[in-house]
Design an enzyme around this catalytic site. Structure first.
Site, mmCIF file in Angstrom:
data_model
loop_
_atom_site.group_PDB
_atom_site.id
_atom_site.type_symbol
_atom_site.label_atom_id
_atom_site.label_comp_id
_atom_site.label_asym_id
_atom_site.label_seq_id
_atom_site.Cartn_x
_atom_site.Cartn_y
_atom_site.Cartn_z
ATOM 1 C CG ASP A 29 -41.229 20.624 6.271
ATOM 2 O OD1 ASP A 29 -41.754 20.480 5.159
ATOM 3 O OD2 ASP A 29 -41.475 19.886 7.237
ATOM 4 C CG ASP A 84 -44.726 21.053 10.840
ATOM 5 O OD1 ASP A 84 -44.941 20.794 12.045
ATOM 6 O OD2 ASP A 84 -44.155 20.250 10.083
HETATM 7 N N1 LIG Z 1 -32.845 22.896 1.360
HETATM 8 C C1 LIG Z 1 -32.315 22.008 2.195
HETATM 9 N N2 LIG Z 1 -30.980 21.984 2.408
HETATM 10 C C2 LIG Z 1 -30.418 21.084 3.241
HETATM 11 N N3 LIG Z 1 -31.106 20.157 3.909
HETATM 12 C C3 LIG Z 1 -32.430 20.127 3.731
HETATM 13 C C4 LIG Z 1 -33.106 21.032 2.878
HETATM 14 N N4 LIG Z 1 -34.423 20.766 2.909
HETATM 15 C C5 LIG Z 1 -34.573 19.733 3.745
HETATM 16 N N5 LIG Z 1 -33.382 19.342 4.248
HETATM 17 C C6 LIG Z 1 -33.113 18.245 5.194
HETATM 18 O O1 LIG Z 1 -34.103 17.263 5.036
HETATM 19 C C7 LIG Z 1 -34.862 17.139 6.235
HETATM 20 C C8 LIG Z 1 -36.330 16.949 5.894
HETATM 21 O O2 LIG Z 1 -36.777 18.072 5.181
HETATM 22 P P1 LIG Z 1 -38.260 18.588 5.293
HETATM 23 O O3 LIG Z 1 -38.595 18.837 6.731
HETATM 24 O O4 LIG Z 1 -38.440 19.695 4.339
HETATM 25 O O5 LIG Z 1 -39.033 17.299 4.752
HETATM 26 P P2 LIG Z 1 -40.264 16.497 5.356
HETATM 27 O O6 LIG Z 1 -40.474 15.321 4.477
HETATM 28 O O7 LIG Z 1 -41.426 17.412 5.547
HETATM 29 O O8 LIG Z 1 -39.715 15.995 6.726
HETATM 30 P P3 LIG Z 1 -40.550 15.529 8.000
HETATM 31 O O9 LIG Z 1 -41.566 14.539 7.552
HETATM 32 O O10 LIG Z 1 -39.472 14.930 8.869
HETATM 33 O O11 LIG Z 1 -41.170 16.795 8.556
HETATM 34 C C9 LIG Z 1 -34.564 18.385 7.036
HETATM 35 O O12 LIG Z 1 -34.649 18.170 8.412
HETATM 36 C C10 LIG Z 1 -33.155 18.713 6.618
HETATM 37 O O13 LIG Z 1 -32.225 17.953 7.363
#
Ligand SMILES: Nc1ncnc2c1ncn2[C@@H]1O[C@H](COP(=O)(O)OP(=O)(O)OP(=O)(O)O)[C@@H](O)[C@H]1O
Length: 317
Positions: free
Chosen positions: A215, A196
């Site tokens: 992610d 992804d």
């Molecule tokens: N370890 C981290 N440190 C800082 N920010 C983070 C971290 N993990 C995630 N984020 C923030 O949170 C957002 C969403 O994280 P992630 O993509 O892992 O979750 P998701 O639920 O799969 O999101 P999406 O559905 O939008 O793909 C990221 O774009 C980032 O801004």
């Protein structure tokens, strides 16, 4: 990147924080709370607090399709707490990634099982990716639907995504090469395909001029039947993003670069201790589910039809 540019971008991020976009407990935060903090999740967060993983839970960083991410501080410093929503409406999209991953073939196909295994999978993938010397959050702990990892940012402000960063062609080339090298390390050293990858799942540490991969829940091992298809889709996403910076490399050439082994590569053994532990945890979770109150109806989402439909969706994209 020049110091002037770094300063400018830092200021932009600070401004965002000052306007409260990052910390404000506004209605969207409360809505996020409502959806994610069910009783078992709250109990789990308390147990993490007792163990010192969380000292103070801060604001919501993101409300994604499947999970909410919160900022927190704990004994390990700044952390990100990713909570997968058990009642997530899009959890079926997880099927093709997890049900055919040879590491997770034994899981039962209820909503909870898949989400718990998914959380374990993200933890395990982060371990492997860090071992492969790719900059990504260090996993700290995980249980059920909650993953605690290193916060990628500073003083409560997450690094911006690749999409948000303003850069010239020269900067873009640096990040492009780094990202291709990261895909290569993931492939050769960690035997993983992100599956992804895009400008949204890559954060940029502007000061260090480093790409950070996030992610990784859906990342699959190379023996996953769709690994090649996912890899090509990742490459196409990266190519599409960097095209506007004048970078155009053929998919075939990129694939060759990614599959190339280098002398300094250490291959991460798939039967490492962490993986054995993860499999054990997944099995334990499976057992504990049997004994749990059946507060959420099991749904058989692992039907052949479900998988076929999800695969068709991917092919059509
Ligand atoms: N370890 C981290 N440190 C800082 N920010 C983070 C971290 N993990 C995630 N984020 C923030 O949170 C957002 C969403 O994280 P992630 O993509 O892992 O979750 P998701 O639920 O799969 O999101 P999406 O559905 O939008 O793909 C990221 O774009 C980032 O801004």
């Amino acid at each position: 990147m020049s110091q002037k540019k770094i300063d400018k971008q830092m200021k932009q991020i600070e401004d965002k924080r000052a306007k409260g976009r990052i910390f404000k407990k506004d209605s969207s935060f409360l809505k996020a709370e409502e959806n994610v903090f069910d009783v078992p999740t709250l109990k789990l967060l308390y147990s993490f607090a007792n163990k010192g993983f969380i000292n103070e839970l801060g604001g919501s960083i993101s409300t994604g399709k499947e999970a909410n991410v919160f900022y927190a501080t704990g004994n390990e410093g700044e952390v990100a707490v990713k909570i997968y929503r058990i009642n997530s409406s899009t959890f079926k999209a997880m099927d093709p990634y997890i049900l055919k991953d040879p590491r997770f073939t034994h899981i039962r196909h209820s909503r909870k099982d898949i989400i718990f295994a998914w959380t374990q999978k993200e933890f395990q993938n982060l371990l492997r990716i860090n071992k492969a010397e790719i900059r990504a959050p260090k996993p700290i702990t995980c249980d059920r639907n909650v993953l605690i990892m290193q916060f990628m940012g500073e003083n409560g402000v997450a690094y911006p995504s690749l999409k948000e960063v303003k850069m010239d062609d020269e900067d873009a080339r640096v990040f492009y090469d780094q990202i291709i090298e990261n895909i290569r390390r993931m492939y050769v050293r960690a035997s993983l395909v992100h599956a992804d990858l895009s400008e949204y799942n890559i954060l940029i540490d502007i000061e260090k001029e480093e790409a950070v991969i996030i992610d990784v829940g859906q990342a699959v091992t190379l023996n996953h039947p769709n690994a090649r298809e996912f890899l090509i889709r990742d490459i196409e996403n990266i190519k599409r993003f960097f095209k506007k910076y004048g970078i155009e490399e053929g998919t075939k050439e990129i694939l060759e670069r990614i599959k190339q082994k280098k002398e300094e590569d250490t291959i991460i053994e798939p039967d490492s201790e962490e993986e054995i532990k993860t499999d054990k945890n997944a099995a334990e979770i499976e057992n504990s589910i049997e004994n749990e109150n059946n507060d959420i109806k099991n749904e058989d989402i692992g039907s052949e039809n479900g998988i076929a439909a999800a695969e068709n969706e991917i092919k059509e994209e």
